[in-house]
Design an enzyme around this catalytic site. Structure first.
Site, PDB file in Angstrom:
ATOM      1  N   SER A   9     -36.615   5.237  32.789  1.00 13.17           N
ATOM      2  CA  SER A   9     -36.739   6.617  32.330  1.00 13.17           C
ATOM      3  C   SER A   9     -35.470   7.027  31.597  1.00 13.17           C
ATOM      4  O   SER A   9     -34.399   6.464  31.819  1.00 13.17           O
ATOM      5  CB  SER A   9     -36.958   7.549  33.526  1.00 13.17           C
ATOM      6  OG  SER A   9     -36.911   8.907  33.121  1.00 13.17           O
ATOM      7  N   HIS A  10     -35.590   8.029  30.766  1.00 13.09           N
ATOM      8  CA  HIS A  10     -34.432   8.599  30.092  1.00 13.09           C
ATOM      9  C   HIS A  10     -33.555   9.380  31.067  1.00 13.09           C
ATOM     10  O   HIS A  10     -32.397   9.654  30.778  1.00 13.09           O
ATOM     11  CB  HIS A  10     -34.885   9.507  28.952  1.00 13.09           C
ATOM     12  CG  HIS A  10     -35.390   8.745  27.783  1.00 13.09           C
ATOM     13  ND1 HIS A  10     -36.585   8.053  27.797  1.00 13.09           N
ATOM     14  CD2 HIS A  10     -34.852   8.532  26.564  1.00 13.09           C
ATOM     15  CE1 HIS A  10     -36.756   7.470  26.628  1.00 13.09           C
ATOM     16  NE2 HIS A  10     -35.722   7.742  25.857  1.00 13.09           N
ATOM     17  N   SER A  11     -34.100   9.733  32.202  1.00  9.83           N
ATOM     18  CA  SER A  11     -33.385  10.519  33.206  1.00  9.83           C
ATOM     19  C   SER A  11     -33.201   9.700  34.483  1.00  9.83           C
ATOM     20  O   SER A  11     -34.180   9.208  35.058  1.00  9.83           O
ATOM     21  CB  SER A  11     -34.197  11.782  33.531  1.00  9.83           C
ATOM     22  OG  SER A  11     -33.742  12.382  34.716  1.00  9.83           O
TER      23      SER A  11
END
Length: 134
Positions: A9-11
């Protein structure tokens, strides 16, 4: 051969949250490795961190299914695959699946001893998983 899940994920918090949810639902039977954010802790993806998760998942001779949130997570994941040997690469697949539903279904299949192909197919069934019935 056991199948580990790699959540890209980007987070970092999103990846960790999905891993926590899936891990609790399968009582820790399946290795779920969260890989979120960049090397410096900002939003984005990291080829290096994905590669480290792949090494960890493949270290014991198992297989790995990568689930991703957005387009560049796919690009970073495919780039990380380029650093694997052909033998290692044969034990990794990417799922075209919704992150949460796909991870949940994949973990359920993996916990039951599913093959890498079966685990990926289960994850991809998450696209049709209704949230509201009736």
């Amino acid at each position: 051969m056991s199948v580990s899940l790699i959540i890209v994920s980007h987070s970092a918090r999103l990846a960790e949250g999905v891993a926590e949810l899936v891990g609790q639902m399968n009582a820790g039977q399946v290795s779920v490795l969260p890989v979120g954010g960049t090397d410096d802790g900002t939003l984005g993806t990291s080829v290096t961190r994905i590669g480290q998760a792949l090494e960890q998942a493949l270290a014991q001779g198992g297989a790995a299914l990568i689930l991703m949130d957005l387009g560049s997570a796919y690009l970073s994941s495919t780039t990380a695959l380029e650093f694997l040997t052909p033998e290692q690469r044969a034990r990794v697949q990417l799922a075209d699946a919704p992150l949460v539903e796909g991870a949940f279904l994949a973990a359920f299949e993996a916990a039951g001893g599913g093959t890498l192909d079966e685990v990926r197919a289960a994850a991809e069934e998450g696209r049709a998983m209704p949230k509201i019935t009736g």
